[in-house]
Design a protein around this motif. Structure first.
Motif, mmCIF file in Angstrom:
data_model
loop_
_atom_site.group_PDB
_atom_site.id
_atom_site.type_symbol
_atom_site.label_atom_id
_atom_site.label_comp_id
_atom_site.label_asym_id
_atom_site.label_seq_id
_atom_site.Cartn_x
_atom_site.Cartn_y
_atom_site.Cartn_z
ATOM 1 N N GLU A 1 4.300 10.314 -7.137
ATOM 2 C CA GLU A 1 5.321 10.750 -8.087
ATOM 3 C C GLU A 1 4.789 10.813 -9.512
ATOM 4 O OE1 GLU A 1 8.628 8.134 -7.648
ATOM 5 O OE2 GLU A 1 9.018 8.695 -5.559
ATOM 6 N N GLU A 2 4.007 9.819 -9.898
ATOM 7 C CA GLU A 2 3.538 9.739 -11.282
ATOM 8 C C GLU A 2 2.318 10.608 -11.537
ATOM 9 O OE1 GLU A 2 5.119 8.299 -13.606
ATOM 10 O OE2 GLU A 2 6.526 7.044 -12.503
ATOM 11 N N LEU A 3 1.444 10.732 -10.509
ATOM 12 C CA LEU A 3 0.165 11.435 -10.641
ATOM 13 C C LEU A 3 -0.596 10.936 -11.871
ATOM 14 C CD1 LEU A 3 1.229 15.073 -9.618
ATOM 15 C CD2 LEU A 3 0.043 13.332 -8.232
ATOM 16 N N HIS A 4 -0.522 9.614 -12.067
ATOM 17 C CA HIS A 4 -1.208 8.991 -13.201
ATOM 18 C C HIS A 4 -1.387 7.507 -12.848
ATOM 19 C CE1 HIS A 4 -1.976 7.395 -17.214
ATOM 20 N NE2 HIS A 4 -2.244 8.664 -17.593
ATOM 21 N N PHE A 5 -2.666 7.057 -12.837
ATOM 22 C CA PHE A 5 -2.941 5.677 -12.421
ATOM 23 C C PHE A 5 -2.347 4.660 -13.397
ATOM 24 C CE2 PHE A 5 -5.855 7.922 -9.741
ATOM 25 C CZ PHE A 5 -6.055 7.097 -8.633
ATOM 26 N N GLY A 6 -2.410 4.944 -14.662
ATOM 27 C CA GLY A 6 -1.885 4.015 -15.661
ATOM 28 C C GLY A 6 -0.378 3.853 -15.554
ATOM 29 N N ARG A 7 0.354 4.980 -15.472
ATOM 30 C CA ARG A 7 1.810 4.901 -15.367
ATOM 31 C C ARG A 7 2.241 4.240 -14.049
ATOM 32 N NH1 ARG A 7 1.523 10.202 -17.574
ATOM 33 N NH2 ARG A 7 1.928 11.119 -15.515
ATOM 34 N N GLN A 11 -4.188 -1.541 -13.447
ATOM 35 C CA GLN A 11 -4.663 -0.215 -13.041
ATOM 36 C C GLN A 11 -5.782 -0.344 -12.034
ATOM 37 O OE1 GLN A 11 -5.060 2.581 -16.258
ATOM 38 N NE2 GLN A 11 -6.554 3.843 -15.168
ATOM 39 N N ALA A 12 -6.589 -1.394 -12.177
ATOM 40 C CA ALA A 12 -7.685 -1.614 -11.227
ATOM 41 C C ALA A 12 -7.135 -1.848 -9.822
ATOM 42 C CB ALA A 12 -8.527 -2.803 -11.677
ATOM 43 N N ARG A 13 -6.003 -2.583 -9.721
ATOM 44 C CA ARG A 13 -5.410 -2.854 -8.411
ATOM 45 C C ARG A 13 -4.934 -1.561 -7.759
ATOM 46 N NH1 ARG A 13 -2.857 -7.307 -6.150
ATOM 47 N NH2 ARG A 13 -2.371 -6.825 -3.971
ATOM 48 N N VAL A 14 -4.369 -0.657 -8.545
ATOM 49 C CA VAL A 14 -3.921 0.624 -8.017
ATOM 50 C C VAL A 14 -5.113 1.435 -7.518
ATOM 51 C CG1 VAL A 14 -2.789 2.811 -8.567
ATOM 52 C CG2 VAL A 14 -1.860 0.664 -9.469
ATOM 53 N N SER A 15 -6.146 1.503 -8.327
ATOM 54 C CA SER A 15 -7.345 2.270 -7.955
ATOM 55 C C SER A 15 -7.993 1.706 -6.697
ATOM 56 C CB SER A 15 -8.344 2.261 -9.109
ATOM 57 O OG SER A 15 -7.797 2.884 -10.256
ATOM 58 N N GLN A 16 -8.098 0.376 -6.622
ATOM 59 C CA GLN A 16 -8.718 -0.263 -5.454
ATOM 60 C C GLN A 16 -7.912 0.009 -4.184
ATOM 61 O OE1 GLN A 16 -8.871 -4.332 -6.683
ATOM 62 N NE2 GLN A 16 -10.493 -3.970 -8.198
ATOM 63 N N THR A 17 -6.594 0.002 -4.301
ATOM 64 C CA THR A 17 -5.744 0.231 -3.126
ATOM 65 C C THR A 17 -5.906 1.660 -2.618
ATOM 66 O OG1 THR A 17 -4.124 -1.396 -3.886
ATOM 67 C CG2 THR A 17 -3.361 0.232 -2.288
ATOM 68 N N ILE A 18 -5.904 2.640 -3.526
ATOM 69 C CA ILE A 18 -6.065 4.035 -3.103
ATOM 70 C C ILE A 18 -7.439 4.258 -2.495
ATOM 71 C CG2 ILE A 18 -6.128 6.427 -3.889
ATOM 72 C CD1 ILE A 18 -3.317 5.128 -3.776
ATOM 73 N N GLU A 24 0.835 -1.202 0.000
ATOM 74 C CA GLU A 24 0.000 0.000 0.000
ATOM 75 C C GLU A 24 0.869 1.251 0.000
ATOM 76 O OE1 GLU A 24 -3.968 -1.576 2.399
ATOM 77 O OE2 GLU A 24 -2.255 -0.756 3.515
ATOM 78 N N ILE A 25 1.946 1.216 0.794
ATOM 79 C CA ILE A 25 2.862 2.356 0.837
ATOM 80 C C ILE A 25 3.514 2.565 -0.524
ATOM 81 C CG2 ILE A 25 5.017 3.208 1.842
ATOM 82 C CD1 ILE A 25 4.215 1.774 4.436
ATOM 83 N N ASP A 26 3.957 1.469 -1.144
ATOM 84 C CA ASP A 26 4.632 1.571 -2.445
ATOM 85 C C ASP A 26 3.690 2.137 -3.509
ATOM 86 O OD1 ASP A 26 6.941 0.563 -1.355
ATOM 87 O OD2 ASP A 26 6.614 -1.487 -2.039
ATOM 88 N N ILE A 27 2.441 1.670 -3.517
ATOM 89 C CA ILE A 27 1.473 2.155 -4.508
ATOM 90 C C ILE A 27 1.175 3.636 -4.280
ATOM 91 C CG2 ILE A 27 -0.939 1.979 -5.252
ATOM 92 C CD1 ILE A 27 -0.712 -1.054 -4.817
ATOM 93 N N PHE A 28 0.951 3.998 -3.019
ATOM 94 C CA PHE A 28 0.622 5.390 -2.709
ATOM 95 C C PHE A 28 1.773 6.326 -3.111
ATOM 96 C CE2 PHE A 28 1.152 8.867 0.381
ATOM 97 C CZ PHE A 28 0.040 9.629 0.042
ATOM 98 N N LEU A 29 3.010 5.983 -2.731
ATOM 99 C CA LEU A 29 4.138 6.864 -3.030
ATOM 100 C C LEU A 29 4.446 6.911 -4.528
ATOM 101 C CD1 LEU A 29 6.566 6.143 -0.037
ATOM 102 C CD2 LEU A 29 5.046 8.108 -0.379
#
Length: 308
Positions: free
Chosen positions: A14-20, A29-36, A5-10
């Motif tokens: 930096e990227e300010l873009h879910f895809g990147r 991308q769904a995993r990133v969105s779900q975690t946030i 969770e920390i790695d995804i958030f940080l």
């Protein structure tokens, strides 16, 4: 927060873009969105401000980022130090040895090991038949060089170092002392009993290896005590061929088994899983190299084979 969770958030900070962010972390991308979303639900406020065109840090997200960046740096350094320590040979290795043959292997190994790794200290201590593996379980030692079998699930049996011929040590005036060899099929009954914490275990070993069940009232906890009892005629006991070289006694004689079934003294290092590290593994590797170089017979014959 969990590490992922920390790695995804940080990364998203930096990227300010879910895809990147997803591509960088090899996630969907769904995993990133779900975690946030899960984090925002947990904190009760938004971490990012999202529009159709951009992603920006919300005030809570900026505060969390500023607190987590140095904390993750400390965590990363702690993990790296732990990995480096596990890979290092520096420190102290505590090694136990059972008897003369193991002591000879240990002495040769320490000389070779110290020449390669002077930063490592070796502490050596003798262990005895009555409690061969107790010092490992009590964390008094990291490793024991022994010929006892390893049947417990909590111990690790290392590579075989030496397999030596076996026989009996008998009183000098015993009927078997006049024999050139002894049949393993018909051992004498007056076998000296091993006492101490390992008594039951040791006796199972004797029975499984040589079909011997000790019944002698004399109890010994060390091999020195065994030999002393043998020398004054109290009984006999199985021994490896090195006993003739390492333990000469005025009143005791070593007689080998004669039927090819006596090669059952198998010497190896033994340790607990928790003691396994680079220092121990490097020492075991050095030990194997030393024994291979000198040859097994060097450790149990009066006229050892020359080093190869």
């Amino acid at each position: 927060m969990e590490r992922q969770e920390i790695d995804i958030f940080l990364a998203l900070c930096e990227e300010l873009h879910f895809g990147r962010t997803a591509e960088r972390l090899f996630l969907s991308q769904a995993r990133v969105s779900q975690t946030i979303k899960r984090l925002e639900n947990r904190f009760g406020a938004a971490l990012f401000e999202r529009t159709s065109r951009q992603v920006r840090l919300a005030p809570l997200g900026r505060m969390l980022r500023d607190d987590l960046v140095p904390a993750r740096g400390l965590l990363d350094r702690a993990v790296e130090r732990a990995h480096a320590a596990a890979r290092s040979v520096e420190g102290t290795l505590r090694v136990g040895y059972l008897g003369g043959l193991a002591a000879a292997i240990l002495a040769d190994t320490v000389v070779a090991f110290r020449s390669r790794h002077p930063e490592c200290e070796i502490y050596a201590r003798e262990v005895h038949l009555g409690d061969v593996f107790g010092p490992l379980r009590r964390d008094d030692l990291d490793m024991v060089i022994a010929h006892s079998p390893v049947a417990e699930r909590d111990l690790v049996a290392g590579p075989v170092l030496v397999t030596e011929p076996s026989g009996l040590v008998v009183p000098r005036d015993h009927r078997l002392a006049r024999s050139s060899s002894i049949s393993v099929e018909a051992p004498p009954v007056e076998v000296i009993t091993i006492g101490g914490p390992a008594m039951t275990y040791w006796h199972r070993y004797l029975d499984a290896t040589w079909r011997i069940t000790p019944a002698n009232p004399i109890v010994a906890e060390t091999f020195e005590e065994v030999l002393t009892a043998v020398s004054f005629g109290a009984g006999v006991h199985p021994a490896g061929a090195h006993a003739e070289l390492s333990y000469p006694r005025h009143g005791a004689v070593y007689v080998p088994f004669d039927d090819g079934l006596g090669d059952r003294h198998v010497w190896r290092p033994v340790w607990t899983p928790g003691a396994d590290n680079e220092r121990l593994r490097t020492f075991v590797q050095t030990m194997c190299e030393v024994v291979t170089d000198r040859g097994e017979q060097h450790y149990y014959t009066a006229s050892p084979a020359p080093p190869r």
